[in-house]
Scaffold this motif. Structure first.
Motif, PDB file in Angstrom:
ATOM      1  N   GLY A  34       1.293  -1.387   0.132  1.00  0.00           N
ATOM      2  CA  GLY A  34      -0.255   0.005   0.145  1.00  0.00           C
ATOM      3  C   GLY A  34       0.912   1.118  -0.060  1.00  0.00           C
ATOM      4  O   GLY A  34       0.368   2.395  -0.491  1.00  0.00           O
ATOM      5  N   CYS A  35       2.013   1.270  -0.021  1.00  0.00           N
ATOM      6  CA  CYS A  35       3.341   2.325  -0.103  1.00  0.00           C
ATOM      7  C   CYS A  35       3.308   2.452  -1.238  1.00  0.00           C
ATOM      8  O   CYS A  35       4.236   1.639  -1.970  1.00  0.00           O
ATOM      9  N   ASN A  36       3.280   3.766  -1.669  1.00  0.00           N
ATOM     10  CA  ASN A  36       3.816   4.077  -2.300  1.00  0.00           C
ATOM     11  C   ASN A  36       4.733   5.036  -3.354  1.00  0.00           C
ATOM     12  O   ASN A  36       4.102   6.423  -4.222  1.00  0.00           O
ATOM     13  N   PRO A  37       5.653   5.565  -2.347  1.00  0.00           N
ATOM     14  CA  PRO A  37       6.411   6.660  -2.170  1.00  0.00           C
ATOM     15  C   PRO A  37       6.567   7.253  -3.747  1.00  0.00           C
ATOM     16  O   PRO A  37       6.887   6.589  -4.954  1.00  0.00           O
ATOM     17  N   GLU A  38       7.304   8.677  -4.034  1.00  0.00           N
ATOM     18  CA  GLU A  38       8.067   9.408  -5.279  1.00  0.00           C
ATOM     19  C   GLU A  38       9.355   8.593  -4.928  1.00  0.00           C
ATOM     20  O   GLU A  38      10.096   8.788  -3.888  1.00  0.00           O
ATOM     21  N   ILE A  39       9.902   7.856  -6.407  1.00  0.00           N
ATOM     22  CA  ILE A  39      11.054   7.278  -6.301  1.00  0.00           C
ATOM     23  C   ILE A  39      12.457   8.109  -6.675  1.00  0.00           C
ATOM     24  O   ILE A  39      12.068   8.579  -7.948  1.00  0.00           O
ATOM     25  N   LYS A  40      13.035   9.106  -5.773  1.00  0.00           N
ATOM     26  CA  LYS A  40      14.386   8.826  -7.348  1.00  0.00           C
ATOM     27  C   LYS A  40      15.588   7.882  -7.843  1.00  0.00           C
ATOM     28  O   LYS A  40      16.376   7.932  -6.819  1.00  0.00           O
ATOM     29  N   TYR A  41      15.634   8.000  -9.381  1.00  0.00           N
ATOM     30  CA  TYR A  41      16.655   6.999  -9.116  1.00  0.00           C
ATOM     31  C   TYR A  41      17.785   7.614  -9.547  1.00  0.00           C
ATOM     32  O   TYR A  41      17.756   8.519  -9.630  1.00  0.00           O
ATOM     33  N   PRO A  42      18.854   6.729  -9.877  1.00  0.00           N
ATOM     34  CA  PRO A  42      20.292   7.083 -10.299  1.00  0.00           C
ATOM     35  C   PRO A  42      20.506   8.050 -11.394  1.00  0.00           C
ATOM     36  O   PRO A  42      19.259   7.223 -12.055  1.00  0.00           O
ATOM     37  N   ALA A  43      21.027   8.833 -11.426  1.00  0.00           N
ATOM     38  CA  ALA A  43      21.086   9.448 -12.665  1.00  0.00           C
ATOM     39  C   ALA A  43      21.091   8.783 -14.478  1.00  0.00           C
ATOM     40  O   ALA A  43      20.786   8.671 -14.980  1.00  0.00           O
ATOM     41  N   ALA A  44      22.543   8.157 -13.774  1.00  0.00           N
ATOM     42  CA  ALA A  44      23.303   6.757 -14.753  1.00  0.00           C
ATOM     43  C   ALA A  44      22.708   5.730 -14.729  1.00  0.00           C
ATOM     44  O   ALA A  44      23.275   5.072 -13.992  1.00  0.00           O
ATOM     45  N   TYR A  45      21.256   5.373 -14.938  1.00  0.00           N
ATOM     46  CA  TYR A  45      20.881   4.097 -13.969  1.00  0.00           C
ATOM     47  C   TYR A  45      20.956   2.741 -15.395  1.00  0.00           C
ATOM     48  O   TYR A  45      20.512   1.774 -15.548  1.00  0.00           O
ATOM     49  N   LYS A  46      21.288   3.720 -17.059  1.00  0.00           N
ATOM     50  CA  LYS A  46      21.578   2.854 -18.341  1.00  0.00           C
ATOM     51  C   LYS A  46      19.940   1.795 -18.114  1.00  0.00           C
ATOM     52  O   LYS A  46      19.832   0.945 -18.999  1.00  0.00           O
ATOM     53  N   GLY A  47      18.703   2.773 -17.867  1.00  0.00           N
ATOM     54  CA  GLY A  47      17.127   2.276 -18.134  1.00  0.00           C
ATOM     55  C   GLY A  47      16.902   1.011 -17.463  1.00  0.00           C
ATOM     56  O   GLY A  47      15.662   0.788 -17.445  1.00  0.00           O
ATOM     57  N   VAL A  48      17.556   0.622 -16.786  1.00  0.00           N
ATOM     58  CA  VAL A  48      16.938  -0.704 -15.607  1.00  0.00           C
ATOM     59  C   VAL A  48      16.630  -0.111 -14.527  1.00  0.00           C
ATOM     60  O   VAL A  48      17.570   0.281 -13.411  1.00  0.00           O
ATOM     61  N   GLN A  49      15.545   0.211 -14.078  1.00  0.00           N
ATOM     62  CA  GLN A  49      15.213   0.327 -12.733  1.00  0.00           C
ATOM     63  C   GLN A  49      15.105  -0.719 -11.766  1.00  0.00           C
ATOM     64  O   GLN A  49      14.570  -1.345 -11.677  1.00  0.00           O
ATOM     65  N   ALA A  50      15.014  -0.159 -10.375  1.00  0.00           N
ATOM     66  CA  ALA A  50      15.107  -1.633  -9.585  1.00  0.00           C
ATOM     67  C   ALA A  50      13.748  -2.280  -9.794  1.00  0.00           C
ATOM     68  O   ALA A  50      12.410  -1.211  -9.996  1.00  0.00           O
ATOM     69  N   LYS A  51      13.747  -3.459  -9.580  1.00  0.00           N
ATOM     70  CA  LYS A  51      12.648  -3.795  -9.121  1.00  0.00           C
ATOM     71  C   LYS A  51      11.373  -3.557  -7.945  1.00  0.00           C
ATOM     72  O   LYS A  51      12.165  -3.741  -7.138  1.00  0.00           O
ATOM     73  N   LEU A  52      10.459  -3.226  -7.833  1.00  0.00           N
ATOM     74  CA  LEU A  52       9.589  -3.491  -6.455  1.00  0.00           C
ATOM     75  C   LEU A  52       9.194  -3.926  -6.103  1.00  0.00           C
ATOM     76  O   LEU A  52       8.497  -5.099  -6.768  1.00  0.00           O
ATOM     77  N   ILE A  53       9.067  -4.314  -4.961  1.00  0.00           N
ATOM     78  CA  ILE A  53       8.654  -5.777  -3.685  1.00  0.00           C
ATOM     79  C   ILE A  53       7.817  -5.002  -3.228  1.00  0.00           C
ATOM     80  O   ILE A  53       8.681  -4.506  -2.582  1.00  0.00           O
ATOM     81  N   TYR A  54       6.711  -5.511  -3.082  1.00  0.00           N
ATOM     82  CA  TYR A  54       5.761  -4.874  -1.716  1.00  0.00           C
ATOM     83  C   TYR A  54       5.202  -6.182  -0.765  1.00  0.00           C
ATOM     84  O   TYR A  54       5.347  -7.431  -0.531  1.00  0.00           O
ATOM     85  N   LYS A  55       5.283  -5.884   0.114  1.00  0.00           N
ATOM     86  CA  LYS A  55       5.522  -6.565   1.327  1.00  0.00           C
ATOM     87  C   LYS A  55       4.509  -6.183   2.424  1.00  0.00           C
ATOM     88  O   LYS A  55       4.436  -5.411   2.746  1.00  0.00           O
ATOM     89  N   LYS A  56       3.474  -7.361   2.878  1.00  0.00           N
ATOM     90  CA  LYS A  56       3.028  -7.105   4.225  1.00  0.00           C
ATOM     91  C   LYS A  56       3.480  -7.111   5.547  1.00  0.00           C
ATOM     92  O   LYS A  56       4.350  -7.598   5.874  1.00  0.00           O
TER      93      LYS A  56
END
Length: 148
Positions: free
Chosen positions: A126-148
């Motif tokens: 249920g948590c959906n924060p605004e996420i700031k990723y690294p500038a040079a991420y080469k198009g690959v973003q981290a996988k989001l996993i939600y935990k109860k």
């Protein structure tokens, strides 16, 4: 008799440390970098040189941002379990592959821009924060996993 007295004193010392931790008098933050940043960010409100459970729980913003004269590498974010009311978190410099902030259900902003090896972010369900990723991420973003 001396051995018995020493055992009793040792047991009393262990029990008093346990009671202090349970009453919010002291929290042992495992990661040196997080502990140092908490001291720099004035999380230690009563200035006793320790971060208590009450002080950690009262914290809504925590930045582990690095400065050139204070480079620290965060090795584990396990200590975030003591900060359940964080609304803003800057993860700071780290080579960890996973940032687990599932213990922070109120999180609104998450800055992982200094986590160059990041592959997974674990959030509270249920948590959906605004996420700031690294500038040079080469198009690959981290996988989001939600935990109860």
């Amino acid at each position: 008799m001396k051995k018995i007295l020493l055992c009793v004193l040792a047991l009393m010392g262990v029990m008093s440390n346990y009671v202090m931790a349970q009453n919010g008098c002291n929290t042992l933050l495992k990661d040196d970098s997080i502990r140092d940043f908490c001291m720099r960010n004035k999380v230690d409100a009563n200035k006793d040189g320790r971060i208590s459970l009450d002080e950690a729980e009262a914290t809504t913003k925590l930045s582990l941002m690095n400065f050139r004269n204070f480079m620290r590498n965060v090795k584990s974010y396990e200590d975030l379990q003591y900060f359940p009311n964080l609304e803003y978190f800057h993860a700071g410099f780290s080579f960890v592959r996973t940032v687990d902030v599932s213990c922070c259900p109120k999180l609104k902003e998450l800055d992982v821009s200094d986590c160059q090896m990041l592959r997974k972010i674990v959030l509270a369900e249920g948590c959906n924060p605004e996420i700031k990723y690294p500038a040079a991420y080469k198009g690959v973003q981290a996988k989001l996993i939600y935990k109860k």
